[in-house]
Design a protein around this motif. Sequence first.
Motif, mmCIF file in Angstrom:
data_model
loop_
_atom_site.group_PDB
_atom_site.id
_atom_site.type_symbol
_atom_site.label_atom_id
_atom_site.label_comp_id
_atom_site.label_asym_id
_atom_site.label_seq_id
_atom_site.Cartn_x
_atom_site.Cartn_y
_atom_site.Cartn_z
ATOM 1 N N PHE A 84 0.823 -1.225 0.000
ATOM 2 C CA PHE A 84 0.000 0.000 0.000
ATOM 3 C C PHE A 84 0.849 1.264 0.000
ATOM 4 C CE2 PHE A 84 0.376 -1.824 4.276
ATOM 5 C CZ PHE A 84 1.112 -0.829 4.902
ATOM 6 N N SER A 85 2.184 1.121 -0.156
ATOM 7 C CA SER A 85 3.058 2.288 -0.012
ATOM 8 C C SER A 85 3.165 3.131 -1.280
ATOM 9 C CB SER A 85 4.462 1.835 0.402
ATOM 10 O OG SER A 85 5.074 1.124 -0.655
ATOM 11 N N VAL A 86 2.684 2.590 -2.396
ATOM 12 C CA VAL A 86 2.785 3.328 -3.665
ATOM 13 C C VAL A 86 1.401 3.454 -4.288
ATOM 14 C CG1 VAL A 86 5.180 2.748 -4.169
ATOM 15 C CG2 VAL A 86 3.383 1.179 -4.861
ATOM 16 N N GLU A 87 1.282 4.297 -5.320
ATOM 17 C CA GLU A 87 -0.034 4.589 -5.892
ATOM 18 C C GLU A 87 -0.746 3.354 -6.425
ATOM 19 O OE1 GLU A 87 -0.430 8.050 -8.706
ATOM 20 O OE2 GLU A 87 0.602 8.949 -6.981
ATOM 21 N N ASP A 88 -0.105 2.627 -7.337
ATOM 22 C CA ASP A 88 -0.705 1.372 -7.785
ATOM 23 C C ASP A 88 -0.223 0.353 -6.768
ATOM 24 O OD1 ASP A 88 -0.823 2.933 -10.237
ATOM 25 O OD2 ASP A 88 1.254 2.284 -10.520
ATOM 26 N N ARG A 89 -1.126 -0.505 -6.295
ATOM 27 C CA ARG A 89 -0.740 -1.492 -5.296
ATOM 28 C C ARG A 89 0.484 -2.269 -5.793
ATOM 29 N NH1 ARG A 89 -1.490 -6.813 -4.304
ATOM 30 N NH2 ARG A 89 -1.689 -7.397 -2.117
ATOM 31 N N LYS A 90 1.515 -2.341 -4.969
ATOM 32 C CA LYS A 90 2.730 -3.059 -5.363
ATOM 33 C C LYS A 90 2.556 -4.527 -5.018
ATOM 34 C CE LYS A 90 7.495 -3.759 -4.163
ATOM 35 N NZ LYS A 90 7.275 -5.138 -3.746
ATOM 36 N N ARG A 91 3.003 -5.387 -5.934
ATOM 37 C CA ARG A 91 2.959 -6.828 -5.606
ATOM 38 C C ARG A 91 3.804 -7.080 -4.381
ATOM 39 N NH1 ARG A 91 4.601 -11.255 -9.854
ATOM 40 N NH2 ARG A 91 4.329 -12.750 -8.189
ATOM 41 N N PRO A 92 3.259 -7.734 -3.354
ATOM 42 C CA PRO A 92 4.056 -7.921 -2.140
ATOM 43 C C PRO A 92 5.277 -8.804 -2.379
ATOM 44 C CG PRO A 92 1.817 -8.808 -1.863
ATOM 45 C CD PRO A 92 1.923 -8.337 -3.273
ATOM 46 N N GLY A 93 6.257 -8.651 -1.524
ATOM 47 C CA GLY A 93 7.430 -9.522 -1.573
ATOM 48 C C GLY A 93 8.583 -8.916 -2.317
ATOM 49 N N PRO A 94 9.731 -9.622 -2.266
ATOM 50 C CA PRO A 94 10.942 -9.065 -2.864
ATOM 51 C C PRO A 94 10.856 -9.019 -4.397
ATOM 52 C CG PRO A 94 11.360 -11.275 -1.971
ATOM 53 C CD PRO A 94 9.939 -10.935 -1.635
#
Length: 236
Positions: A76-86
């Motif tokens: 949730f840290s960026v505008e488009d939801r970022k895929r979680p994980g490395p």
Amino acid sequence: MELIKDGKRIDGRAPDELRPIKIEAGPLYRADGSCYLEWGGNKIMAAVYGPKEAIPRHIQDSTKAVINARYNMASFSVEDRKRPGPDRRSQEISKITAEALENVILTEMFPRAVIDVNIEVLDADAGTRCAGITAAAVALADAGIPMRDIPVACAAGKVDGVVVLDLLGDEDKKGDADLPVAIAPRSEEILLLQMDGHMTVEEFDEALELALKGCREISKLQKEALLKKYKTFEEE
Ligand code: ADP
């Protein structure tokens, strides 16, 4: 979009001005050391565990502690939801962070040990690698890890042809260049220097000077945050 108008940037800053920064040392109860940092639109939590025995044993170094840095961006840290994980970017940032910190931590004091440095980006608006290193440094000091100095990082760059300090998201996306720098502030030894975009050699020199000025200002805030925590601790 015009990034500089009448000498002011889109958030009203002068070219050589930092975004507002707030640093809190030791907010986490269970970590050995921690730091919460707000820097413009960035919100970052850093947590340090260790030094402790490195397991599995094959990751041990018999001459010094291993620094295990992990930079992670919340989805949730960026505008488009970022895929979680490395991903490749976070792996690269984890690696450069560990390398910057390794140079100031007295790792030879803890053979076969590991020091875990976790950096969680909760909100991101450019400059998160610098914010992560800055927060990790405070968390390491809070954990009582012996260091030659408290590292600090800040970026400078170029937008609309002007050399500026501490780019925010839109400046990073639409600007001409970004130059993140980490230093050991006492000796002003450079621990990290990266650049994307294009600048002339003169502009690069100016940007580096500006990034160093930013580092010096932030270094004071790091020390104030640590002093504040230990003063409160003594009073209690
Ligand atoms: P830094 O955060 O150190 O400046 P970058 O230059 O790679 O690193 O990223 C700049 C900004 O771009 C980040 O701070 C963040 O706001 C945004 N960003 C990075 N990765 C992503 C992503 N996967 N999705 C959306 N925005 C991203």
